[in-house]
Design a protein around this motif. Structure first.
Motif, PDB file in Angstrom:
ATOM      1  N   TRP A  78       4.023  48.311  54.469  1.00  0.00           N
ATOM      2  CA  TRP A  78       5.173  48.681  55.462  1.00  0.00           C
ATOM      3  C   TRP A  78       5.612  47.079  55.857  1.00  0.00           C
ATOM      4  N   VAL A  79       4.641  46.338  56.096  1.00  0.00           N
ATOM      5  CA  VAL A  79       5.146  44.930  56.542  1.00  0.00           C
ATOM      6  C   VAL A  79       6.046  44.323  55.432  1.00  0.00           C
ATOM      7  N   MET A  80       5.727  44.602  54.381  1.00  0.00           N
ATOM      8  CA  MET A  80       6.659  44.197  53.144  1.00  0.00           C
ATOM      9  C   MET A  80       8.028  44.735  53.331  1.00  0.00           C
ATOM     10  N   PHE A  81       7.918  46.075  53.699  1.00  0.00           N
ATOM     11  CA  PHE A  81       9.283  46.751  53.763  1.00  0.00           C
ATOM     12  C   PHE A  81      10.070  46.361  54.832  1.00  0.00           C
ATOM     13  N   GLN A  82       9.437  45.849  56.045  1.00  0.00           N
ATOM     14  CA  GLN A  82      10.167  45.274  57.047  1.00  0.00           C
ATOM     15  C   GLN A  82      10.621  43.980  56.834  1.00  0.00           C
ATOM     16  N   MET A  83       9.905  42.992  56.210  1.00  0.00           N
ATOM     17  CA  MET A  83      10.351  41.726  55.763  1.00  0.00           C
ATOM     18  C   MET A  83      11.162  42.019  54.834  1.00  0.00           C
ATOM     19  N   GLY A  84      11.453  42.619  53.800  1.00  0.00           N
ATOM     20  CA  GLY A  84      12.403  42.426  52.761  1.00  0.00           C
ATOM     21  C   GLY A  84      13.742  43.454  53.018  1.00  0.00           C
ATOM     22  N   GLY A  85      13.389  44.496  53.794  1.00  0.00           N
ATOM     23  CA  GLY A  85      14.548  45.209  54.162  1.00  0.00           C
ATOM     24  C   GLY A  85      15.115  45.465  55.785  1.00  0.00           C
ATOM     25  N   VAL A  86      14.196  45.943  56.385  1.00  0.00           N
ATOM     26  CA  VAL A  86      14.502  46.178  57.916  1.00  0.00           C
ATOM     27  C   VAL A  86      15.051  44.840  58.260  1.00  0.00           C
ATOM     28  N   GLY A  87      14.357  43.587  58.215  1.00  0.00           N
ATOM     29  CA  GLY A  87      14.704  42.659  59.109  1.00  0.00           C
ATOM     30  C   GLY A  87      16.030  41.990  58.625  1.00  0.00           C
ATOM     31  N   PRO A  88      16.171  41.698  57.181  1.00  0.00           N
ATOM     32  CA  PRO A  88      17.425  40.985  56.749  1.00  0.00           C
ATOM     33  C   PRO A  88      18.748  42.152  56.963  1.00  0.00           C
ATOM     34  N   MET A  89      18.495  43.337  56.721  1.00  0.00           N
ATOM     35  CA  MET A  89      19.756  44.054  56.835  1.00  0.00           C
ATOM     36  C   MET A  89      20.060  44.465  58.477  1.00  0.00           C
ATOM     37  N   PHE A  90      19.027  44.750  59.415  1.00  0.00           N
ATOM     38  CA  PHE A  90      19.423  44.835  60.431  1.00  0.00           C
ATOM     39  C   PHE A  90      20.036  43.708  61.114  1.00  0.00           C
ATOM     40  N   GLY A  91      19.536  42.217  60.596  1.00  0.00           N
ATOM     41  CA  GLY A  91      20.154  41.289  61.172  1.00  0.00           C
ATOM     42  C   GLY A  91      21.489  41.120  60.776  1.00  0.00           C
ATOM     43  N   GLN A  92      21.805  41.498  59.375  1.00  0.00           N
ATOM     44  CA  GLN A  92      23.230  41.420  58.994  1.00  0.00           C
ATOM     45  C   GLN A  92      23.887  42.414  59.843  1.00  0.00           C
ATOM     46  N   VAL A  93      23.751  43.406  60.135  1.00  0.00           N
ATOM     47  CA  VAL A  93      24.513  44.394  60.998  1.00  0.00           C
ATOM     48  C   VAL A  93      24.634  43.599  62.481  1.00  0.00           C
ATOM     49  N   GLY A  94      23.907  42.776  62.913  1.00  0.00           N
ATOM     50  CA  GLY A  94      23.923  42.189  64.201  1.00  0.00           C
ATOM     51  C   GLY A  94      24.946  41.188  64.121  1.00  0.00           C
ATOM     52  N   PHE A  95      24.740  40.460  62.830  1.00  0.00           N
ATOM     53  CA  PHE A  95      26.048  39.444  62.692  1.00  0.00           C
ATOM     54  C   PHE A  95      27.267  39.730  62.702  1.00  0.00           C
ATOM     55  N   PHE A  96      27.554  40.992  61.817  1.00  0.00           N
ATOM     56  CA  PHE A  96      28.931  41.501  61.708  1.00  0.00           C
ATOM     57  C   PHE A  96      29.341  42.398  62.462  1.00  0.00           C
ATOM     58  N   ASN A  97      28.662  42.922  63.602  1.00  0.00           N
ATOM     59  CA  ASN A  97      28.970  43.787  64.530  1.00  0.00           C
ATOM     60  C   ASN A  97      29.143  42.983  65.896  1.00  0.00           C
ATOM     61  N   LYS A  98      28.140  41.950  66.293  1.00  0.00           N
ATOM     62  CA  LYS A  98      28.455  41.220  67.643  1.00  0.00           C
ATOM     63  C   LYS A  98      28.788  39.898  67.547  1.00  0.00           C
ATOM     64  N   PHE A  99      28.467  39.083  66.504  1.00  0.00           N
ATOM     65  CA  PHE A  99      28.692  37.989  66.330  1.00  0.00           C
ATOM     66  C   PHE A  99      29.874  37.498  65.532  1.00  0.00           C
ATOM     67  N   ALA A 100      30.162  36.104  64.839  1.00  0.00           N
ATOM     68  CA  ALA A 100      31.182  35.863  64.389  1.00  0.00           C
ATOM     69  C   ALA A 100      31.659  36.753  63.316  1.00  0.00           C
ATOM     70  N   GLY A 101      30.850  37.501  62.574  1.00  0.00           N
ATOM     71  CA  GLY A 101      31.478  38.314  61.524  1.00  0.00           C
ATOM     72  C   GLY A 101      32.218  39.609  62.084  1.00  0.00           C
ATOM     73  N   LYS A 102      32.107  39.716  63.520  1.00  0.00           N
ATOM     74  CA  LYS A 102      33.025  40.938  63.913  1.00  0.00           C
ATOM     75  C   LYS A 102      34.484  40.411  63.708  1.00  0.00           C
ATOM     76  N   ASP A 103      34.817  39.231  63.782  1.00  0.00           N
ATOM     77  CA  ASP A 103      36.259  39.056  63.673  1.00  0.00           C
ATOM     78  C   ASP A 103      36.757  38.536  62.249  1.00  0.00           C
ATOM     79  N   TRP A 104      36.003  39.158  61.370  1.00  0.00           N
ATOM     80  CA  TRP A 104      36.444  39.232  59.845  1.00  0.00           C
ATOM     81  C   TRP A 104      37.244  40.274  59.704  1.00  0.00           C
ATOM     82  N   ASP A 105      38.486  39.973  58.906  1.00  0.00           N
ATOM     83  CA  ASP A 105      39.435  41.010  58.600  1.00  0.00           C
ATOM     84  C   ASP A 105      38.765  42.074  57.641  1.00  0.00           C
TER      85      ASP A 105
END
Length: 235
Positions: free
Chosen positions: A118-145
């Motif tokens: 489950w630690v590997m599950f977090q490292m390989g999935g939860v962290g990278p994917m949730f982080g990308q959601v954060g980038f595209f929802n809140k940060f610079a990525g939100k301005d992409w057309d």
């Protein structure tokens, strides 16, 4: 007295208590894995703030400890054989501290590997994917057309939450009754997804009742509450 002078990082962040674990971090979802674990185990440690606003993580001193330039990183002055051990990568730090203390990881091999998976599950999935959601929802990525990247990561975040929700059905923690490094690895990420990243509605978090109840249980732990604020962010 423990001598940590061989580690260049101590020139930028001097060790006032060199007999304690030296933690170099920031309270991000990855950083709090280490601080929560240290608080849970009660191991003496000295936290040092790595300030992203100052690019501390790119400094020569920090990179000397973690060539990947990411937090958290640490030095245990009392490592294997009594020699100092430098370590980076949050998952590796969780595993090391669990084995050092014999806590928050099952003693039997089957349970131990269940926690590790489950630690590997977090490292390989939860962290990278949730982080990308954060980038595209809140940060610079939100301005992409082009909204396809956000949609892709939102869909994957939903899938991962579904996996977590299914496993937690009828369980308090990922391994059942035992709170382990599996839980510690994911608490900060789920908290950030619906809090700092403001993506709760986007991923339909209310539909994952088991994950929500698990998060509430985890955040209620005093050690978790303390660890989420260590090191203190700059004023």
């Amino acid at each position: 007295m423990n001598d940590l002078s061989d580690f260049p990082i101590t020139r930028r962040w001097p060790a006032h208590y060199p007999d304690r674990i030296q933690l170099y971090s920031l309270p991000t979802p990855n950083g709090v894995k280490a601080s929560i674990m240290l608080e849970e185990t009660g191991l003496p440690y000295e936290p040092h703030l790595v300030d992203f606003a100052k690019d501390d993580q790119k400094s020569v001193e920090f990179v000397s400890l973690n060539p990947n330039g990411k937090i958290p990183a640490m030095i245990d002055p009392d490592g294997p054989g009594g020699k100092p051990l430098a370590l980076f990568e949050s998952g590796a730090i969780l595993l090391y501290l669990a084995e050092k203390t014999g806590r928050f990881i099952p003693a039997d091999p089957a349970g131990r590997w269940e926690a590790i998976q489950w630690v590997m599950f977090q490292m390989g999935g939860v962290g990278p994917m949730f982080g990308q959601v954060g980038f595209f929802n809140k940060f610079a990525g939100k301005d992409w057309d082009d909204k396809r990247p956000l949609g892709r990561y939102v869909d994957e975040a939903k899938r991962l939450l579904g996996v977590m929700d299914g496993v937690l059905d009828g369980r308090d923690w990922f391994l059942g009754d035992a709170y382990t490094i599996a839980d510690i690895s994911m608490l900060g990420w789920v908290r950030n997804l619906i809090g700092f990243y403001e993506a709760g509605e986007l991923v339909g978090f209310d539909g994952y009742a088991n994950v929500a109840a698990w998060l509430e249980r985890g955040l209620a732990r005093p050690a978790v509450q303390r660890g989420l604020t260590i090191p203190a962010r700059p004023a």
